[in-house]
Every structure is written in structure tokens, then in C-alpha cells.
Design an enzyme around this catalytic site. Structure first.
Site, PDB file in Angstrom:
ATOM      1  N   LEU A   1      13.668 -40.357   3.500  1.00 60.99           N
ATOM      2  CA  LEU A   1      13.206 -39.136   4.176  1.00 60.99           C
ATOM      3  C   LEU A   1      11.799 -38.761   3.693  1.00 60.99           C
ATOM      4  O   LEU A   1      10.937 -38.375   4.494  1.00 60.99           O
ATOM      5  CB  LEU A   1      14.196 -37.996   3.908  1.00 60.99           C
ATOM      6  CG  LEU A   1      13.966 -36.740   4.734  1.00 60.99           C
ATOM      7  CD1 LEU A   1      14.148 -37.022   6.224  1.00 60.99           C
ATOM      8  CD2 LEU A   1      14.911 -35.626   4.308  1.00 60.99           C
ATOM      9  N   ASN A   2      11.562 -38.905   2.396  1.00 56.74           N
ATOM     10  CA  ASN A   2      10.225 -38.587   1.864  1.00 56.74           C
ATOM     11  C   ASN A   2       9.153 -39.407   2.566  1.00 56.74           C
ATOM     12  O   ASN A   2       8.090 -38.888   2.927  1.00 56.74           O
ATOM     13  CB  ASN A   2      10.172 -38.860   0.353  1.00 56.74           C
ATOM     14  CG  ASN A   2      10.943 -37.824  -0.447  1.00 56.74           C
ATOM     15  OD1 ASN A   2      11.302 -36.776   0.088  1.00 56.74           O
ATOM     16  ND2 ASN A   2      11.206 -38.111  -1.708  1.00 56.74           N
ATOM     17  N   PHE A   3       9.423 -40.713   2.748  1.00 58.74           N
ATOM     18  CA  PHE A   3       8.411 -41.555   3.396  1.00 58.74           C
ATOM     19  C   PHE A   3       8.140 -41.063   4.817  1.00 58.74           C
ATOM     20  O   PHE A   3       6.984 -40.975   5.243  1.00 58.74           O
ATOM     21  CB  PHE A   3       8.843 -43.030   3.407  1.00 58.74           C
ATOM     22  CG  PHE A   3       7.832 -43.899   4.110  1.00 58.74           C
ATOM     23  CD1 PHE A   3       6.618 -44.184   3.501  1.00 58.74           C
ATOM     24  CD2 PHE A   3       8.057 -44.387   5.389  1.00 58.74           C
ATOM     25  CE1 PHE A   3       5.649 -44.953   4.157  1.00 58.74           C
ATOM     26  CE2 PHE A   3       7.097 -45.151   6.046  1.00 58.74           C
ATOM     27  CZ  PHE A   3       5.889 -45.437   5.424  1.00 58.74           C
ATOM     28  N   SER A   4       9.208 -40.732   5.535  1.00 57.22           N
ATOM     29  CA  SER A   4       9.014 -40.267   6.920  1.00 57.22           C
ATOM     30  C   SER A   4       8.146 -39.017   6.957  1.00 57.22           C
ATOM     31  O   SER A   4       7.277 -38.882   7.815  1.00 57.22           O
ATOM     32  CB  SER A   4      10.360 -39.961   7.575  1.00 57.22           C
ATOM     33  OG  SER A   4      11.085 -41.139   7.737  1.00 57.22           O
TER      34      SER A   4
ATOM     35  N   GLY B   1      16.083 -38.122  -0.146  1.00 53.26           N
ATOM     36  CA  GLY B   1      15.590 -39.217  -0.984  1.00 53.26           C
ATOM     37  C   GLY B   1      14.370 -39.924  -0.427  1.00 53.26           C
ATOM     38  O   GLY B   1      13.654 -39.391   0.422  1.00 53.26           O
TER      39      GLY B   1
ATOM     40  N   LEU C   1      22.894 -28.108  -3.527  1.00 59.96           N
ATOM     41  CA  LEU C   1      21.576 -27.634  -3.102  1.00 59.96           C
ATOM     42  C   LEU C   1      21.482 -26.102  -3.153  1.00 59.96           C
ATOM     43  O   LEU C   1      21.028 -25.462  -2.199  1.00 59.96           O
ATOM     44  CB  LEU C   1      21.254 -28.148  -1.689  1.00 59.96           C
ATOM     45  CG  LEU C   1      21.235 -29.675  -1.545  1.00 59.96           C
ATOM     46  CD1 LEU C   1      21.075 -30.077  -0.082  1.00 59.96           C
ATOM     47  CD2 LEU C   1      20.121 -30.301  -2.386  1.00 59.96           C
TER      48      LEU C   1
ATOM     49  N   GLU D   1       0.836  -1.207   0.000  1.00 64.46           N
ATOM     50  CA  GLU D   1       0.000   0.000   0.000  1.00 64.46           C
ATOM     51  C   GLU D   1       0.869   1.254   0.000  1.00 64.46           C
ATOM     52  O   GLU D   1       0.643   2.199  -0.769  1.00 64.46           O
ATOM     53  CB  GLU D   1      -0.898   0.043   1.252  1.00 64.46           C
ATOM     54  CG  GLU D   1      -1.803  -1.148   1.440  1.00 64.46           C
ATOM     55  CD  GLU D   1      -1.155  -2.281   2.259  1.00 64.46           C
ATOM     56  OE1 GLU D   1       0.012  -2.640   1.973  1.00 64.46           O
ATOM     57  OE2 GLU D   1      -1.817  -2.817   3.150  1.00 64.46           O
TER      58      GLU D   1
ATOM     59  N   ASP E   1      25.150 -38.304  -3.586  1.00 67.78           N
ATOM     60  CA  ASP E   1      25.258 -37.306  -4.672  1.00 67.78           C
ATOM     61  C   ASP E   1      26.213 -36.153  -4.365  1.00 67.78           C
ATOM     62  O   ASP E   1      26.560 -35.392  -5.267  1.00 67.78           O
ATOM     63  CB  ASP E   1      23.873 -36.682  -4.965  1.00 67.78           C
ATOM     64  CG  ASP E   1      22.872 -37.715  -5.440  1.00 67.78           C
ATOM     65  OD1 ASP E   1      23.296 -38.843  -5.757  1.00 67.78           O
ATOM     66  OD2 ASP E   1      21.667 -37.397  -5.480  1.00 67.78           O
TER      67      ASP E   1
ATOM     68  N   SER F   1      22.161 -40.520 -10.532  1.00 72.56           N
ATOM     69  CA  SER F   1      20.866 -39.836 -10.680  1.00 72.56           C
ATOM     70  C   SER F   1      20.975 -38.562 -11.524  1.00 72.56           C
ATOM     71  O   SER F   1      20.067 -37.739 -11.519  1.00 72.56           O
ATOM     72  CB  SER F   1      20.304 -39.490  -9.301  1.00 72.56           C
ATOM     73  OG  SER F   1      21.186 -38.619  -8.626  1.00 72.56           O
TER      74      SER F   1
HETATM   75  N1  LIG Z   1      15.625 -38.034  -8.471  1.00 67.92           N
HETATM   76  C1  LIG Z   1      15.417 -37.373  -7.361  1.00 67.92           C
HETATM   77  O1  LIG Z   1      14.497 -36.535  -7.294  1.00 67.92           O
HETATM   78  C2  LIG Z   1      16.270 -37.615  -6.146  1.00 67.92           C
HETATM   79  C3  LIG Z   1      16.231 -36.690  -5.110  1.00 67.92           C
HETATM   80  C4  LIG Z   1      16.971 -36.967  -3.968  1.00 67.92           C
HETATM   81  C5  LIG Z   1      17.711 -38.127  -3.857  1.00 67.92           C
HETATM   82  N2  LIG Z   1      17.766 -38.980  -4.892  1.00 67.92           N
HETATM   83  C6  LIG Z   1      18.524 -40.228  -4.763  1.00 67.92           C
HETATM   84  O2  LIG Z   1      18.085 -40.893  -3.600  1.00 67.92           O
HETATM   85  C7  LIG Z   1      19.143 -41.676  -3.060  1.00 67.92           C
HETATM   86  C8  LIG Z   1      19.269 -41.440  -1.568  1.00 67.92           C
HETATM   87  O3  LIG Z   1      18.042 -41.722  -0.948  1.00 67.92           O
HETATM   88  P1  LIG Z   1      17.953 -42.500   0.429  1.00 67.92           P
HETATM   89  O4  LIG Z   1      16.530 -42.836   0.615  1.00 67.92           O
HETATM   90  O5  LIG Z   1      18.990 -43.556   0.470  1.00 67.92           O
HETATM   91  O6  LIG Z   1      18.436 -41.413   1.476  1.00 67.92           O
HETATM   92  P2  LIG Z   1      17.787 -40.080   2.076  1.00 67.92           P
HETATM   93  O7  LIG Z   1      16.331 -40.179   2.186  1.00 67.92           O
HETATM   94  O8  LIG Z   1      18.401 -38.928   1.383  1.00 67.92           O
HETATM   95  O9  LIG Z   1      18.417 -40.134   3.551  1.00 67.92           O
HETATM   96  C9  LIG Z   1      17.957 -41.085   4.464  1.00 67.92           C
HETATM   97  C10 LIG Z   1      18.713 -40.945   5.744  1.00 67.92           C
HETATM   98  O10 LIG Z   1      18.341 -39.734   6.421  1.00 67.92           O
HETATM   99  C11 LIG Z   1      18.537 -39.925   7.791  1.00 67.92           C
HETATM  100  N3  LIG Z   1      17.344 -39.545   8.554  1.00 67.92           N
HETATM  101  C12 LIG Z   1      17.368 -38.811   9.695  1.00 67.92           C
HETATM  102  N4  LIG Z   1      16.137 -38.679  10.188  1.00 67.92           N
HETATM  103  C13 LIG Z   1      15.310 -39.357   9.369  1.00 67.92           C
HETATM  104  C14 LIG Z   1      13.925 -39.609   9.391  1.00 67.92           C
HETATM  105  N5  LIG Z   1      13.133 -39.129  10.345  1.00 67.92           N
HETATM  106  N6  LIG Z   1      13.411 -40.356   8.412  1.00 67.92           N
HETATM  107  C15 LIG Z   1      14.182 -40.839   7.430  1.00 67.92           C
HETATM  108  N7  LIG Z   1      15.501 -40.647   7.345  1.00 67.92           N
HETATM  109  C16 LIG Z   1      16.079 -39.906   8.324  1.00 67.92           C
HETATM  110  C17 LIG Z   1      18.751 -41.419   8.024  1.00 67.92           C
HETATM  111  O11 LIG Z   1      20.131 -41.630   8.262  1.00 67.92           O
HETATM  112  P3  LIG Z   1      20.610 -41.585   9.804  1.00 67.92           P
HETATM  113  O12 LIG Z   1      19.831 -42.668  10.513  1.00 67.92           O
HETATM  114  O13 LIG Z   1      22.072 -41.822   9.722  1.00 67.92           O
HETATM  115  O14 LIG Z   1      20.249 -40.268  10.301  1.00 67.92           O
HETATM  116  C18 LIG Z   1      18.375 -42.036   6.704  1.00 67.92           C
HETATM  117  O15 LIG Z   1      19.070 -43.218   6.421  1.00 67.92           O
HETATM  118  C19 LIG Z   1      20.365 -41.276  -3.838  1.00 67.92           C
HETATM  119  O16 LIG Z   1      20.674 -42.281  -4.749  1.00 67.92           O
HETATM  120  C20 LIG Z   1      19.977 -40.015  -4.546  1.00 67.92           C
HETATM  121  O17 LIG Z   1      20.651 -39.865  -5.756  1.00 67.92           O
HETATM  122  C21 LIG Z   1      17.075 -38.751  -6.036  1.00 67.92           C
END
Ligand SMILES: NC(=O)c1ccc[n+]([C@@H]2O[C@H](COP(=O)([O-])OP(=O)(O)OC[C@H]3O[C@@H](n4cnc5c(N)ncnc54)[C@H](OP(=O)(O)O)[C@@H]3O)[C@@H](O)[C@H]2O)c1
Length: 397
Positions: free
Chosen positions: A327-330, A324, A226, A69, A222, A190
Site C-alpha cells: 500500500l505504501n508503494f501505491s 504495509g 489501530l 479570539e 497482524d 512484527s
Molecule cells: N513495521 C511496520 O511499520 C509495519 C506497518 C504495517 C505493516 N507491517 C507489516 O507489513 C506486512 C503486510 O504488508 P503487505 O505489503 O503484505 O500488505 P498491505 O500493504 O498491508 O496490503 C496490501 C493489500 O492491500 C490491498 N490494496 C487495495 N488497494 C490497493 C492499492 N491501490 N495498492 C496496494 N494495495 C492495495 C491489496 O489487496 P487486494 O488486492 O485484495 O485489495 C494488497 O494486496 C505485515 O507483515 C505487517 O506486519 C509492518
């Protein structure tokens, strides 16, 4: 300053609801220009109309800067033309503020300059305003119309609305996968799943949201930066990494550049003090979070609910979650995702070990699947983009 005759449809006509909507849509388009610069403030645009002619426009340009405004009023005064605000109608997407914040109250300027009519899109849910701005204007004798294009403005300001009402960030989960549902090859490669135009879109999203988040698995695999590389002058997001033990390699790109681009490691009390200290020396900020017990023998991990609370306290209103799959699932499991943007590239990579966008332990029954509402589909280059909002988001406005 941009001032132009903007009302071909309403020439000579009395102002009515439809012309109110036309000008409000213009104000919304102006508000959009603040995207990526105003967080955690709202996107706000204002248009001043007199005798069916737009005489000034303004928007909230950056955090801490003047409100829309005041910018519109200032633009008239700087125009060099002998236009006056007195007797005009002001269209503003969000209720004018009536309190002293980083800037003086907008209601004061509106009343003082003699605006006759104010058309407001959305009442500001900020408890400091919440209808009091409108009340002040009415008490001063101005005509005030409210609720014009309200639903569209709510949509435009969904990040702000969640943050101001819950003090937690709006979370956008972005994924990129092949037609066979993979986000990386079996050996973890990736680069790149999606095409260049999609990657540009992702860069723009990184500039739009305050934080960008990944799990430690993605950093290990990777070693990403970021950051925003393709858009000059863009604001760099704060990098947030879920890493329960703070085990991130100090020579990773994010740690090595932490002094230049803010980097947070979210960890639990399993992290070693020595490791935390070496991260602090690199300029990394560490956030101690509560633990959450994970199934499948994963032990304790970062409690994402607690992390969201702590990021909110730090003024972070929005996060682009880039995976990845674990983390997405969580995030999905804890109902912390507010919006989904899924890129699908027309290619196959196969491989039973190749990762997918959402992993974790999954849901057992199809009936429990996380479904999206208000789904839309877009083409970007060769890719398809699916957009929607999870039915089960912890936040419903
Ligand atoms: N194409 C795409 O869009 C894309 C994007 C991203 C990644 N990627 C690929 O995804 C792969 C990695 O994925 P990822 O699933 O192995 O790993 P991530 O999801 O990146 O990381 C998982 C880690 O995060 C930590 N974490 C801490 N708190 C968490 C929680 N509440 N829930 C879940 N995880 C938690 C855990 O390790 P700690 O227990 O040690 O803490 C867990 O093992 C790579 O190959 C990458 O290239 C692709």
C-alpha cells in the site's frame, strides 16, 4: 484561565516587529493545544496584550467550539479583574473569520470590544474569509498587521491548508524498520520493530490525524486494533482499510469493534454484495471506489486517488498511513504522500523473505527514486526517526 505577565523582553518598550513575533510565537504555542481535537478546522491561538502585558489568551479547543479570539476575550471577561479589551493589541495566528459558521464572526467581537490593533499571522485561504476579515477590521478603523511568523504558521497548519484548498486529506506515511530495512520477520512477525518511546509517539500521531490507514495484507497478518491505547482521553482515529474485494474477515479486531470506533473499508465493485451486507451489520462503513489496474498480475485494486476524494468529502482532513509495503508503494507511486516519518530501530533480523517498508514493483532507475526534502533526524529512545516531505507530492503549497 492562564493569564500571566509574559513580556519581560518588551517592558517599557514601544511595540515593534520583534515583540510582535514574540507574542505571535506564544499564540502559536497555544494553537498547538488544539492538535487532534479541531480537525478539519485549523489550529488557531490568540493573545491579547495591553501596556506590554498579556491580559488574556485563548485557542480553538475543539471542532465546533468557539474560536481562539472569542475564547481569549471571554477569558478576560471571566477573570474577575478589571481589565478591558478596549485599546489592546490582539495577536492571532489565522485571520479572524467574518462569516457566520458554527460560531458568530470573530471580527464582530473584536470590533465591538474595542481592540485597537490586530496582528495576524496568516490570511485564511478559506474562500469564505480570504482577506475579507482583515478588510472588515481595517474598515472599522483598526490597525492590522499581517504576515507575522507566516511561514511557521503555514507549517503548523499544513493539514488544514491542504484540506481547505484541495478538499483532500494530508497523508503522513509512517514506517518502522530495522537497520537492515525490514518491517517484519520472514514469517511476518512484527511485534515490535521499534522501541516503547517510538510506539508512544506513533500513538500520539494516531490521535492527531483523523484517519489511520492500512492494507488488507496488514489486517490479515497482524489483526491490529489501530487505536490509541497509551494516551488517556485521546480521540480515536477512523480506521481505513484498502481491501479491493472487501474480503476482510468479519472476526478481525477492526470489524468486531467497528460499532465503537469508526471503520471504513475501501473496496471496488469486485466486492460481493453479501460480504458488504455482513460488514454493514457489524457497523463497518464501506466505500465503493474506482479501480486501478496494477502491474505484476495484481489485477484491479482500489484507486487511491478516488479514495482520497471520497474521504475528503466525508470531512477527513488527514491520514496516518501505516502500511504495509504494498500500500505504501501505491501511495508513493501516485504522489499521494505529503509527509514521511520513518522510525529506524538499531537491530537486524535478516531474511530474504522479510518485508520492507515500500514494496510494489519499485522504480527501475536510481534516478527515479522518490526523494525527500527538508529532511530532519531525531533520536527517540534507542531509535532514529527520519522526517521529510516527498519532492513529488501531488500537493505543493
Ligand atoms: N513495521 C511496520 O511499520 C509495519 C506497518 C504495517 C505493516 N507491517 C507489516 O507489513 C506486512 C503486510 O504488508 P503487505 O505489503 O503484505 O500488505 P498491505 O500493504 O498491508 O496490503 C496490501 C493489500 O492491500 C490491498 N490494496 C487495495 N488497494 C490497493 C492499492 N491501490 N495498492 C496496494 N494495495 C492495495 C491489496 O489487496 P487486494 O488486492 O485484495 O485489495 C494488497 O494486496 C505485515 O507483515 C505487517 O506486519 C509492518
Amino acid at each position: 484561565m492562564w493569564v500571566k505577565h509574559f513580556s519581560p523582553f518588551v517592558q517599557g518598550k514601544k511595540m515593534d516587529r520583534s515583540s510582535d513575533e514574540i507574542y505571535m510565537r506564544r499564540a502559536m504555542a497555544l494553537a498547538e493545544k488544539g492538535k487532534g481535537f479541531v480537525n478539519p478546522n485549523p489550529l488557531v491561538g490568540a493573545v491579547i496584550v495591553k501596556n506590554d502585558e498579556v491580559i488574556a489568551e485563548g485557542w480553538h479547543e475543539y471542532f465546533g467550539g468557539s474560536h481562539a479570539e472569542r475564547n481569549a476575550i471571554k477569558n478576560i471577561e471571566n477573570s474577575g479583574k478589571d481589565w478591558t479589551v478596549a485599546g489592546s493589541t490582539m495577536y492571532v495566528t489565522l485571520e479572524p473569520c467574518c462569516h457566520h459558521g458554527k460560531t458568530p464572526p470573530c471580527t464582530e467581537a473584536i470590533i465591538e470590544k474595542g481592540v485597537a490593533r490586530v496582528v495576524v499571522g496568516l490570511t485564511d485561504p478559506n474562500p469564505k474569509v480570504a482577506g475579507k476579515g482583515i478588510e472588515q477590521l481595517r474598515k472599522a478603523g483598526l490597525e492590522v498587521v499581517t504576515g507575522v511568523c507566516q511561514e511557521e504558521i503555514k507549517q503548523q497548519n499544513r493539514v488544514f491548508l491542504k484540506y481547505i484548498t484541495t478538499q483532500r486529506p494530508w497523508v503522513v506515511m509512517k514506517t518502522a524498520m530495522t537497520l537492515d530495512g525490514k518491517i517484519a520477520t520472514g514469517n511476518g512477525d512484527s511485534k515490535w520493530v521499534s522501541g516503547e518511546k517510538s510506539r508512544y509517539r506513533v500513538q500520539a500521531m494516531r490521535a492527531e490525524y483523523m484517519g489511520v490507514m492500512v492494507g488488507i495484507g496488514t489486517v490479515r497478518q497482524d489483526n491490529p486494533m489501530l487505536n490509541v491505547r497509551m494516551i488517556e482521553g485521546a480521540r480515536q482515529p477512523i480506521r481505513i482499510i484498502a481491501d479491493s474485494r472487501a474480503s476482510i474477515p468479519p472476526d478481525s479486531q477492526v470489524c468486531q469493534t467497528a460499532a465503537k470506533q469508526a471503520t471504513f473499508i475501501a473496496h471496488t465493485d469486485m466486492a460481493e454484495a453479501e460480504q458488504l451486507e455482513s460488514l454493514h451489520k457489524l457497523g463497518v462503513e464501506t466505500i465503493l471506489c474506482e479501480q486501478i489496474w496494477k502491474k505484476e498480475g495484481k489485477g484491479e485494486q482500489v484507486n487511491l486517488n478516488d479514495l482520497m476524494l471520497k474521504l475528503g468529502v466525508r470531512g477527513i482532513d488527514s491520514i496516518l498511513l501505516e502500511g504495509g509495503g504494498e500500500l505504501n508503494f501505491s501511495f508513493l507511486e501516485q504522489h499521494l504522500v505529503d509527509e514521511v516519518v520513518a522510525f529506524i530501530a538499531p537491530k537486524y533480523i535478516g531474511g530474504r523473505d522479510a518485508k520492507t517498508p515500500v514494496e510494489g514493483c519499485g522504480w527501475e532507475r536510481m534516478a527515479d527514486a522518490m526523494t525527500l526534502k527538508d529532511v530532519s533526524v531525531e533520536r527517540i529512545g534507542e531509535d532514529i526517526v527520519v522526517h521529510g516531505y516527498p519532492h513529488l507530492s501531488g500537493y505543493c503549497n
